[in-house]
Design a protein around this motif. Structure first.
Motif, PDB file in Angstrom:
ATOM      1  N   GLN A  44       0.798  -1.596   0.282  1.00  0.00           N
ATOM      2  CA  GLN A  44      -0.183  -0.042  -0.023  1.00  0.00           C
ATOM      3  C   GLN A  44       0.897   1.099  -0.084  1.00  0.00           C
ATOM      4  OE1 GLN A  44      -3.297  -0.039  -0.333  1.00  0.00           O
ATOM      5  NE2 GLN A  44      -3.378   2.357  -0.842  1.00  0.00           N
ATOM      6  N   ALA A  45       2.485   1.119   0.946  1.00  0.00           N
ATOM      7  CA  ALA A  45       3.573   2.399   0.969  1.00  0.00           C
ATOM      8  C   ALA A  45       3.388   2.241  -0.627  1.00  0.00           C
ATOM      9  CB  ALA A  45       3.890   1.956   1.411  1.00  0.00           C
ATOM     10  N   MET A  46       4.074   1.411  -1.385  1.00  0.00           N
ATOM     11  CA  MET A  46       4.626   1.258  -2.275  1.00  0.00           C
ATOM     12  C   MET A  46       3.184   1.972  -3.664  1.00  0.00           C
ATOM     13  SD  MET A  46       7.210   0.894  -3.904  1.00  0.00           S
ATOM     14  CE  MET A  46       8.138   1.385  -5.853  1.00  0.00           C
ATOM     15  N   ALA A  47       2.177   1.565  -3.071  1.00  0.00           N
ATOM     16  CA  ALA A  47       0.777   2.218  -4.825  1.00  0.00           C
ATOM     17  C   ALA A  47       0.886   3.605  -4.438  1.00  0.00           C
ATOM     18  CB  ALA A  47      -0.507   1.234  -4.078  1.00  0.00           C
ATOM     19  N   ASN A  48       0.667   3.979  -2.966  1.00  0.00           N
ATOM     20  CA  ASN A  48       0.210   5.613  -2.748  1.00  0.00           C
ATOM     21  C   ASN A  48       1.869   6.550  -3.141  1.00  0.00           C
ATOM     22  OD1 ASN A  48      -2.015   5.119  -1.517  1.00  0.00           O
ATOM     23  ND2 ASN A  48      -0.535   4.860   0.610  1.00  0.00           N
ATOM     24  N   LEU A  49       2.638   5.505  -3.518  1.00  0.00           N
ATOM     25  CA  LEU A  49       4.260   6.696  -4.092  1.00  0.00           C
ATOM     26  C   LEU A  49       3.693   6.136  -5.483  1.00  0.00           C
ATOM     27  CD1 LEU A  49       6.450   7.043  -2.889  1.00  0.00           C
ATOM     28  CD2 LEU A  49       8.115   5.289  -4.118  1.00  0.00           C
ATOM     29  N   LEU A  50       3.475   5.466  -6.244  1.00  0.00           N
ATOM     30  CA  LEU A  50       3.054   5.589  -7.484  1.00  0.00           C
ATOM     31  C   LEU A  50       2.060   6.467  -7.606  1.00  0.00           C
ATOM     32  CD1 LEU A  50       3.961   1.767  -7.849  1.00  0.00           C
ATOM     33  CD2 LEU A  50       5.595   3.412  -8.919  1.00  0.00           C
ATOM     34  N   HIS A  51       1.216   6.316  -7.169  1.00  0.00           N
ATOM     35  CA  HIS A  51      -0.183   7.631  -6.943  1.00  0.00           C
ATOM     36  C   HIS A  51       0.909   8.795  -7.114  1.00  0.00           C
ATOM     37  CE1 HIS A  51      -4.196   8.968  -7.568  1.00  0.00           C
ATOM     38  NE2 HIS A  51      -3.283   9.779  -6.169  1.00  0.00           N
ATOM     39  N   PHE A  52       1.425   8.917  -5.842  1.00  0.00           N
ATOM     40  CA  PHE A  52       2.059  10.641  -6.040  1.00  0.00           C
ATOM     41  C   PHE A  52       2.430  11.433  -6.667  1.00  0.00           C
ATOM     42  CE2 PHE A  52       5.891  13.108  -5.034  1.00  0.00           C
ATOM     43  CZ  PHE A  52       5.251  14.366  -4.075  1.00  0.00           C
TER      44      PHE A  52
END
Length: 178
Positions: A44-52
């Motif tokens: 989830q942290a990686m997905a949030n980073l990619l979304h950012f």
């Protein structure tokens, strides 16, 4: 005669034995649950980073790059890691100010840094760097798969990024690619 109030030692020991038996049966499942939850948290942290990164590319109307973070022992950022396709320490989001075709990080371009807890997750990516174009799509329009693995439990989780730049977290299981 008076009525007894309380428990006898045998009754208390019987209840304690039953509780310990239940705990012994539940402990392995609880360990897997905690490991799965940690893996999902990293994903989830990686997905949030990619979304950012995608949002920043759209907002600034310029390419934004994500690469494996090269960190010192004290977690000081050195730039992008030179090890291809291994992102175990974390990920770096930056925007190349030079705007050249071959993006390279310098210390003034950092937008965000994600640091993983040491030894908690292994991350394998099919590329050494992801490039989000100003329209929010991945460079080359092809999706990419990020495999997150828990070294403790051996469970894997797939984080799929579509060519449109959207990240989707899969289900944790034991099917890790070699």
């Amino acid at each position: 005669m008076r009525a007894q109030i309380g428990f006898t030692l045998i009754e208390a020991m019987t209840v304690l034995a039953i509780l310990l038996l239940c705990l012994a049966i539940a402990a392995p499942g609880l360990g897997r649950l905690v490991s799965t939850q940690q893996l999902r948290s990293h994903a989830q942290a990686m997905a949030n980073l990619l979304h950012f990164a995608r949002s920043e590319a759209l907002r600034s109307n310029r390419p934004v790059f994500v690469c494996a973070a090269n960190l010192k022992r004290n977690l000081q950022l050195q730039g992008c890691a030179r090890q291809r396709q291994v992102w175990d320490r974390g990920a770096l989001v930056y925007a190349d100010r030079d705007g050249g075709g071959q993006a390279g990080y310098d210390s003034q371009e950092r937008l965000h840094l994600l640091v993983f807890a040491a030894g908690r997750v292994r991350v394998r990516v099919g590329r050494d760097q992801l490039s989000f174009l100003p329209n929010g799509r991945l460079e080359r329009g092809q999706g990419v798969s990020l495999w997150l693995e828990s070294p403790l439990s051996g469970q894997c989780l797939l984080l799929q990024v579509s060519g449109h730049g959207r990240a989707d977290i899969g289900k944790a299981d034991r099917g890790c690619p070699s």
